[in-house]
Write an enzyme that holds these catalytic residues in place. Structure first.
Site, mmCIF file in Angstrom:
data_model
loop_
_atom_site.group_PDB
_atom_site.id
_atom_site.type_symbol
_atom_site.label_atom_id
_atom_site.label_comp_id
_atom_site.label_asym_id
_atom_site.label_seq_id
_atom_site.Cartn_x
_atom_site.Cartn_y
_atom_site.Cartn_z
ATOM 1 C CD GLN A 1 116.493 -12.631 2.561
ATOM 2 O OE1 GLN A 1 115.878 -11.573 2.527
ATOM 3 N NE2 GLN A 1 116.997 -13.124 3.674
ATOM 4 N N GLY A 2 115.822 -14.911 -1.791
ATOM 5 C CA GLY A 2 114.495 -15.286 -2.301
ATOM 6 C C GLY A 2 113.690 -15.939 -1.192
ATOM 7 C CB SER B 1 109.332 -11.898 0.628
ATOM 8 O OG SER B 1 110.052 -11.458 1.743
ATOM 9 C CD GLU C 1 117.673 -10.323 6.245
ATOM 10 O OE1 GLU C 1 117.235 -11.493 6.335
ATOM 11 O OE2 GLU C 1 117.227 -9.492 5.443
#
Ligand SMILES: Cc1cc2nc3c(=O)[nH]c(=O)nc-3n(C[C@H](O)[C@H](O)[C@H](O)COP(=O)(O)OP(=O)(O)OC[C@H]3O[C@@H](n4cnc5c(N)ncnc54)[C@H](O)[C@@H]3O)c2cc1C
Length: 390
Positions: free
Chosen positions: A128-129, A131, A246
């Site tokens: 997951q990109g 933050s 999530e």
């Protein structure tokens, strides 16, 4: 909802129990925690076994390669999985728990056809990109840019805390596609191929000495427009779908596993001196009751997600409570283990190294996937309808 299991559910339980009893020991012990290539192989090989046996994606619709099982059987599966101490889903977490479900809800037919079978088989690992150094809780402050050039975007910027990015093939990536628009209106959700020039992954070392997550440096990375999920600049809406998965359903397995961990902890405490303490017994009783209540809330979330296609905001309450209880269980394990934890050497059947490791790891639960303060804000404003804080 009816929380009782039918004869059919119990037959499914017997089937999955028999399969797990045979396959879990056969899969062998997990590799050392910081050997990430070995962890990837171990986890994806297990995912492949689940797939071949028909146990991958039980909640996913059959049209997308899953089993589309009713909620009750998904819950039975999770209970049996925890009972068997089956391998943690590990490197497949993002793909199975929120990238895949986001593609099912929001992807194009082409994206679903290509990615979903690969995720289910364990052929493709996702990270997951979201933050960035300047965008964590305030995710809409993200600054990674994507410029459109005909049929593709060129992406530049920096991401941080990308869990398992060092062993990932694809990334669910949030980028800014319109810097003039209001913050939430200029974001787009892209599928990034990690194996290309312009993508540099730098692992970061954490308190426990391991490298769970990474910085991600993007310098002109190429993303075909066909890899966009949702419309250009509509990424904030898609992001909220991802975050609901999530926070809402992704932790179900962790929650039922935490209940099993508490039982193991009690069995150890009963054999040692710790169980004689009234305070310890009271604490265990409170934790057990809280975990039972949380499991019921999780069941509700899963049932709700099945009815409406995505978990509701109640997932924030699940995530909040789960992260706090995890820390309490890890802390209790440290306290009961006593002095031997200082040496971090396993003694007389007491897995001190694992207990310390779990304790250090538990510190992140109230930060990852949205901090506890952010979950409380969401519960206050969006569920309870309280006025927005300043
Ligand atoms: C183990 C782990 C794994 C992670 N994996 C990933 C991943 O794979 N991909 C990814 O993109 N990110 C990942 N993250 C990042 C995670 O989502 C962020 O750390 C989190 O959202 C918090 O952002 P931040 O660290 O920038 O803290 P900040 O947002 O700077 O927050 C600092 C403090 O201020 C508080 N705060 C901030 N805003 C408010 C507010 N409005 N009201 C009240 N309090 C507030 C926070 O609660 C916190 O206590 C991971 C983090 C951890 C710890």
């Amino acid at each position: 909802m009816d929380l009782r299991y039918s004869a059919e559910d119990e037959a499914f339980r017997a089937e999955i129990r028999a399969w797990l009893e045979k396959e879990v020991p056969a899969h062998g012990p997990p590799p050392p925690p910081d050997d990430w290539p070995a962890r990837r192989s171990y986890d994806t090989a297990w995912q492949r076994k689940l797939f071949d046996a028909g146990y991958a994606g039980l909640a996913w619709p059959a049209a997308f390669g899953g089993r589309g099982l009713p909620t009750s059987q998904q819950l039975v599966y999770l209970e049996e999985y925890a009972r068997a101490d089956a391998p943690y889903i590990g490197v497949n977490f993002v793909g199975m728990m929120h990238a895949g479900p986001t593609l099912i809800a929001e992807g194009t037919d082409e994206q679903r056809r290509f990615h979903l079978p690969r995720i289910l088989r364990g052929d493709s690992v996702w990270c997951q990109g979201f933050s960035e150094p300047g965008a964590g809780s305030d995710l809409a402050a993200l600054a990674t840019r994507a410029e459109r050039h005909g049929d593709h975007y060129l992406v530049s910027g920096q991401k941080i805390w990308s869990t398992r990015a060092h062993v990932a093939d694809h990334c669910e990536l949030l980028v800014r596609t319109d810097s003039e628009a209001p913050r939430h209106a200029g974001i787009t959700w892209l599928i990034l191929d990690m194996h290309q020039a312009g993508v540099e992954v730098r692992p970061m070392r954490t308190l426990d000495g391991e490298s769970h997550f990474c910085e991600l440096f993007l310098d002109g990375a190429r993303v075909p427009v066909a890899n966009r999920v949702g419309a250009e600049n509509d990424g904030w809406r898609v992001t909220n779908v991802t975050l609901r998965f999530e926070r809402g359903t992704a932790f179900a397995q962790h929650i039922i596993t935490l209940r099993a961990q508490l039982r193991k902890l009690v069995a150890r405490a009963v054999r040692g001196a710790g169980w004689e303490s009234d305070a310890v017994r009271a604490k265990v009783g409170r934790l057990a009751a809280s975990l039972d209540a949380l499991w019921r809330l999780t069941q509700m979330c899963i049932a709700e997600a099945e009815r409406s296609g995505a978990p509701s905001l109640v997932g924030s309450a699940v995530k909040l409570r789960y992260s706090e209880l995890s820390q309490e269980v890890a802390e209790l394990a440290m306290r009961l283990a006593g002095d031997p934890i200082i040496g971090r050497t396993d003694l007389d059947g007491l897995p001190t190294a694992a207990i310390v490791r779990e304790y250090l790891w538990s510190l992140q639960y109230t930060i990852a996937a949205g901090t506890s303060q952010i979950q409380r804000n969401l519960i206050a404003e969006r569920i309870l309808g309280l006025p927005k804080g300043r």
